[in-house]
Write an enzyme that holds these catalytic residues in place. Structure first.
Site, PDB file in Angstrom:
ATOM      1  N   ASN A 136      29.324  40.973  46.181  1.00 48.67           N
ATOM      2  CA  ASN A 136      28.166  40.341  45.955  1.00 48.67           C
ATOM      3  C   ASN A 136      28.444  38.997  46.720  1.00 48.67           C
ATOM      4  O   ASN A 136      28.160  37.975  46.223  1.00 48.67           O
ATOM      5  CB  ASN A 136      27.825  39.485  45.037  1.00 48.67           C
ATOM      6  CG  ASN A 136      28.980  39.739  43.831  1.00 48.67           C
ATOM      7  OD1 ASN A 136      29.910  38.990  43.800  1.00 48.67           O
ATOM      8  ND2 ASN A 136      28.368  39.121  42.377  1.00 48.67           N
ATOM      9  N   GLU A 143      30.219  33.568  40.958  1.00 50.23           N
ATOM     10  CA  GLU A 143      29.184  34.697  41.196  1.00 50.23           C
ATOM     11  C   GLU A 143      28.337  33.742  41.973  1.00 50.23           C
ATOM     12  O   GLU A 143      27.788  32.513  41.010  1.00 50.23           O
ATOM     13  CB  GLU A 143      28.687  34.954  39.644  1.00 50.23           C
ATOM     14  CG  GLU A 143      29.514  35.560  38.985  1.00 50.23           C
ATOM     15  CD  GLU A 143      29.995  37.028  38.894  1.00 50.23           C
ATOM     16  OE1 GLU A 143      30.408  37.255  40.399  1.00 50.23           O
ATOM     17  OE2 GLU A 143      29.865  38.114  38.371  1.00 50.23           O
TER      18      GLU A 143
END
Ligand code: PGA
Length: 238
Positions: A136, A143
Protein backbone atom coordinates in the site's frame (compact mmCIF):
# COMPACT_ATOMS: atom_id res chain seq x y z
CA UNK A 1 16.09 8.88 -6.44
CA UNK A 2 18.66 6.56 -7.89
CA UNK A 3 17.08 3.40 -9.29
CA UNK A 4 19.26 0.32 -9.63
CA UNK A 5 17.62 -2.58 -11.44
CA UNK A 6 19.03 -6.02 -10.79
CA UNK A 7 18.32 -9.18 -12.77
CA UNK A 8 16.69 -11.11 -9.93
CA UNK A 9 16.29 -11.35 -6.17
CA UNK A 10 19.74 -12.92 -5.66
CA UNK A 11 21.43 -10.05 -7.50
CA UNK A 12 19.32 -7.50 -5.61
CA UNK A 13 20.38 -9.08 -2.33
CA UNK A 14 24.06 -8.99 -3.19
CA UNK A 15 23.89 -5.39 -4.40
CA UNK A 16 22.05 -4.36 -1.25
CA UNK A 17 24.56 -6.15 0.99
CA UNK A 18 27.45 -4.39 -0.77
CA UNK A 19 25.67 -1.06 -0.37
CA UNK A 20 25.16 -1.61 3.36
CA UNK A 21 28.70 -2.87 3.89
CA UNK A 22 30.02 0.18 2.02
CA UNK A 23 28.09 2.49 4.32
CA UNK A 24 29.52 0.71 7.37
CA UNK A 25 33.07 0.95 6.07
CA UNK A 26 32.54 4.66 5.43
CA UNK A 27 31.21 5.27 8.93
CA UNK A 28 31.56 2.29 11.30
CA UNK A 29 29.52 3.95 14.05
CA UNK A 30 26.57 4.70 11.73
CA UNK A 31 23.07 4.95 13.14
CA UNK A 32 21.25 2.33 11.08
CA UNK A 33 17.59 1.40 11.14
CA UNK A 34 16.93 -2.14 9.99
CA UNK A 35 13.76 -3.26 8.21
CA UNK A 36 12.29 -6.69 8.70
CA UNK A 37 9.89 -8.25 6.15
CA UNK A 38 10.77 -10.74 3.44
CA UNK A 39 12.52 -8.44 0.99
CA UNK A 40 15.77 -7.70 2.89
CA UNK A 41 16.34 -11.26 4.14
CA UNK A 42 18.60 -12.16 1.20
CA UNK A 43 20.58 -8.95 1.66
CA UNK A 44 21.18 -9.73 5.34
CA UNK A 45 22.34 -13.25 4.44
CA UNK A 46 24.78 -11.82 1.92
CA UNK A 47 25.89 -9.22 4.44
CA UNK A 48 26.81 -11.94 6.93
CA UNK A 49 28.82 -13.68 4.19
CA UNK A 50 30.64 -10.45 3.35
CA UNK A 51 31.44 -10.01 7.02
CA UNK A 52 32.88 -13.54 7.23
CA UNK A 53 35.07 -12.72 4.24
CA UNK A 54 36.43 -9.85 6.34
CA UNK A 55 34.80 -7.14 4.31
CA UNK A 56 33.67 -4.90 7.15
CA UNK A 57 33.16 -4.65 10.90
CA UNK A 58 29.58 -3.91 12.02
CA UNK A 59 30.35 -4.09 15.75
CA UNK A 60 30.25 -0.32 16.31
CA UNK A 61 26.91 0.29 14.59
CA UNK A 62 24.21 2.15 16.48
CA UNK A 63 21.19 0.05 15.53
CA UNK A 64 17.50 0.91 15.65
CA UNK A 65 14.42 -1.18 15.20
CA UNK A 66 12.15 0.15 12.43
CA UNK A 67 8.74 -0.95 13.66
CA UNK A 68 7.05 -3.40 15.98
CA UNK A 69 3.66 -4.90 16.66
CA UNK A 70 2.00 -3.67 19.79
CA UNK A 71 0.47 -5.84 22.45
CA UNK A 72 2.45 -9.05 22.04
CA UNK A 73 4.31 -10.64 24.95
CA UNK A 74 8.06 -10.06 24.79
CA UNK A 75 8.82 -13.69 23.95
CA UNK A 76 6.14 -14.05 21.27
CA UNK A 77 7.59 -15.59 18.10
CA UNK A 78 5.80 -12.99 15.96
CA UNK A 79 7.64 -9.94 17.27
CA UNK A 80 9.54 -7.96 14.65
CA UNK A 81 12.32 -7.62 17.21
CA UNK A 82 12.67 -11.41 17.12
CA UNK A 83 12.81 -11.22 13.32
CA UNK A 84 15.49 -8.52 13.41
CA UNK A 85 17.44 -10.55 15.94
CA UNK A 86 17.31 -13.74 13.84
CA UNK A 87 17.89 -12.08 10.46
CA UNK A 88 20.39 -9.35 11.30
CA UNK A 89 21.77 -9.25 14.86
CA UNK A 90 22.69 -12.90 15.33
CA UNK A 91 24.13 -13.59 11.85
CA UNK A 92 26.41 -10.56 12.26
CA UNK A 93 27.32 -11.56 15.82
CA UNK A 94 26.19 -8.22 17.25
CA UNK A 95 25.18 -7.34 20.80
CA UNK A 96 21.41 -7.12 21.12
CA UNK A 97 21.59 -4.93 24.24
CA UNK A 98 22.55 -1.75 22.44
CA UNK A 99 19.73 -1.75 19.89
CA UNK A 100 17.20 1.06 20.29
CA UNK A 101 13.95 -0.83 20.40
CA UNK A 102 10.22 -0.35 20.22
CA UNK A 103 9.14 -2.84 22.85
CA UNK A 104 6.02 -4.78 21.84
CA UNK A 105 4.90 -5.17 25.46
CA UNK A 106 5.14 -1.53 26.46
CA UNK A 107 2.24 -0.28 28.53
CA UNK A 108 2.92 3.29 27.42
CA UNK A 109 3.44 3.36 23.66
CA UNK A 110 3.57 7.17 23.55
CA UNK A 111 6.51 7.30 25.96
CA UNK A 112 8.25 4.45 24.14
CA UNK A 113 7.93 6.31 20.85
CA UNK A 114 9.09 9.61 22.36
CA UNK A 115 12.14 7.90 23.87
CA UNK A 116 12.88 6.37 20.46
CA UNK A 117 12.75 9.78 18.76
CA UNK A 118 14.98 11.24 21.45
CA UNK A 119 17.51 8.48 20.73
CA UNK A 120 17.33 9.18 16.99
CA UNK A 121 17.91 12.88 17.67
CA UNK A 122 20.80 12.10 20.05
CA UNK A 123 22.42 10.07 17.26
CA UNK A 124 22.14 13.10 14.98
CA UNK A 125 19.49 11.32 12.90
CA UNK A 126 19.86 8.04 11.06
CA UNK A 127 22.85 7.64 8.79
CA UNK A 128 21.18 4.82 6.90
CA UNK A 129 17.61 3.57 6.70
CA UNK A 130 17.16 0.12 5.20
CA UNK A 131 13.55 -0.11 4.06
CA UNK A 132 11.12 -2.40 2.28
CA UNK A 133 8.02 -1.17 0.47
CA UNK A 134 4.53 -2.10 1.58
CA UNK A 135 1.97 -3.09 -1.04
CA UNK A 136 0.00 0.00 0.00
CA UNK A 137 3.03 2.29 -0.29
CA UNK A 138 3.85 2.29 3.40
CA UNK A 139 7.38 2.72 4.77
CA UNK A 140 7.76 0.87 8.05
CA UNK A 141 4.18 0.98 9.38
CA UNK A 142 3.50 4.51 8.18
CA UNK A 143 0.17 3.51 6.75
CA UNK A 144 -1.57 5.76 4.24
CA UNK A 145 -2.45 8.51 4.75
CA UNK A 146 0.75 9.49 6.60
CA UNK A 147 2.16 12.98 6.89
CA UNK A 148 5.80 13.57 6.00
CA UNK A 149 6.39 15.19 9.38
CA UNK A 150 4.81 12.40 11.44
CA UNK A 151 6.91 11.27 14.38
CA UNK A 152 7.37 7.76 15.75
CA UNK A 153 3.97 6.67 17.03
CA UNK A 154 1.36 4.04 17.64
CA UNK A 155 -0.64 3.10 14.53
CA UNK A 156 -3.59 0.93 13.56
CA UNK A 157 -2.63 -1.41 10.75
CA UNK A 158 -4.56 -1.15 7.49
CA UNK A 159 -6.35 -4.12 6.00
CA UNK A 160 -3.69 -4.36 3.27
CA UNK A 161 -0.88 -4.62 5.79
CA UNK A 162 -2.76 -7.17 7.87
CA UNK A 163 -3.28 -9.30 4.75
CA UNK A 164 0.33 -8.97 3.61
CA UNK A 165 1.69 -9.64 7.13
CA UNK A 166 -0.56 -12.69 7.47
CA UNK A 167 1.79 -14.42 5.01
CA UNK A 168 4.51 -14.22 7.68
CA UNK A 169 2.51 -15.81 10.48
CA UNK A 170 0.10 -18.22 8.80
CA UNK A 171 -3.20 -16.37 8.89
CA UNK A 172 -4.72 -12.95 9.38
CA UNK A 173 -5.99 -13.83 12.85
CA UNK A 174 -2.33 -14.12 13.90
CA UNK A 175 -1.47 -10.55 12.88
CA UNK A 176 -1.68 -7.94 15.65
CA UNK A 177 -3.88 -4.99 14.71
CA UNK A 178 -1.71 -2.27 16.22
CA UNK A 179 1.92 -1.38 15.92
CA UNK A 180 4.55 1.26 16.58
CA UNK A 181 6.46 2.72 13.69
CA UNK A 182 9.45 4.95 13.21
CA UNK A 183 7.93 8.19 11.94
CA UNK A 184 8.25 9.49 8.42
CA UNK A 185 9.98 12.53 9.94
CA UNK A 186 12.72 10.29 11.35
CA UNK A 187 12.95 8.18 8.18
CA UNK A 188 13.03 11.13 5.80
CA UNK A 189 15.58 12.80 8.07
CA UNK A 190 17.99 9.94 7.39
CA UNK A 191 21.17 10.97 5.59
CA UNK A 192 20.89 8.00 3.25
CA UNK A 193 18.00 5.68 2.43
CA UNK A 194 18.10 2.25 0.81
CA UNK A 195 14.75 0.96 -0.46
CA UNK A 196 14.55 -2.68 -1.54
CA UNK A 197 11.73 -3.81 -3.80
CA UNK A 198 11.24 -7.29 -5.22
CA UNK A 199 8.63 -9.12 -7.23
CA UNK A 200 5.88 -8.41 -9.75
CA UNK A 201 3.33 -7.72 -7.02
CA UNK A 202 5.26 -4.57 -6.09
CA UNK A 203 5.48 -3.27 -9.68
CA UNK A 204 2.49 -0.94 -9.62
CA UNK A 205 3.22 0.56 -6.24
CA UNK A 206 6.90 1.05 -7.12
CA UNK A 207 5.86 2.94 -10.24
CA UNK A 208 3.70 5.24 -8.12
CA UNK A 209 6.52 5.74 -5.61
CA UNK A 210 9.05 6.61 -8.29
CA UNK A 211 7.00 8.80 -10.58
CA UNK A 212 3.51 9.32 -9.23
CA UNK A 213 2.38 12.39 -7.32
CA UNK A 214 4.01 13.03 -3.94
CA UNK A 215 1.16 12.35 -1.59
CA UNK A 216 0.43 11.15 1.93
CA UNK A 217 -1.76 8.49 0.29
CA UNK A 218 1.46 6.83 -0.90
CA UNK A 219 3.82 7.49 2.02
CA UNK A 220 6.87 6.20 0.14
CA UNK A 221 6.31 8.85 -2.56
CA UNK A 222 7.85 11.35 -0.10
CA UNK A 223 11.16 9.69 -0.96
CA UNK A 224 11.06 11.73 -4.19
CA UNK A 225 11.79 14.80 -2.05
CA UNK A 226 14.86 13.26 -0.38
CA UNK A 227 18.32 13.92 -1.80
CA UNK A 228 19.96 10.55 -1.18
CA UNK A 229 17.70 7.57 -1.87
CA UNK A 230 18.87 4.43 -3.63
CA UNK A 231 16.17 2.03 -4.76
CA UNK A 232 17.39 -1.45 -5.60
CA UNK A 233 14.70 -3.41 -7.42
CA UNK A 234 14.71 -6.66 -9.29
CA UNK A 235 13.44 -6.80 -12.88
CA UNK A 236 10.08 -8.19 -11.84
CA UNK A 237 9.39 -5.19 -9.64
CA UNK A 238 10.92 -2.59 -11.94
P1 PGA B 1 7.97 -7.39 2.49
O1 PGA B 1 7.30 -6.25 3.37
O2 PGA B 1 9.42 -7.07 2.40
O3 PGA B 1 7.70 -8.67 3.24
O4 PGA B 1 7.30 -7.35 1.15
C1 PGA B 1 7.55 -4.91 3.09
C2 PGA B 1 6.65 -4.03 3.92
O5 PGA B 1 5.49 -4.38 4.12
O6 PGA B 1 7.10 -2.96 4.34
Amino acid sequence: MKLVIEQDYAALSLAAARFIAGAVVEKPESAVVVATGNTPIGAYEQLALLQKQGGFDPSRLNLFQLDEYLGLAAGDSRTLWGWMDRAFIQPLGLAADNVVRLHCDTTDADSTCQAYDAAVAAAGGFDLCILGLGPNGHLAFNEPPAAADSNTRKVILTEESIVSNSAYWGGRDKVPLQAMTAGLAQILGSKRILLLVSGAKKRDILQRVLSGPVTSDVPASFLQLHGNVTVIADKEAA
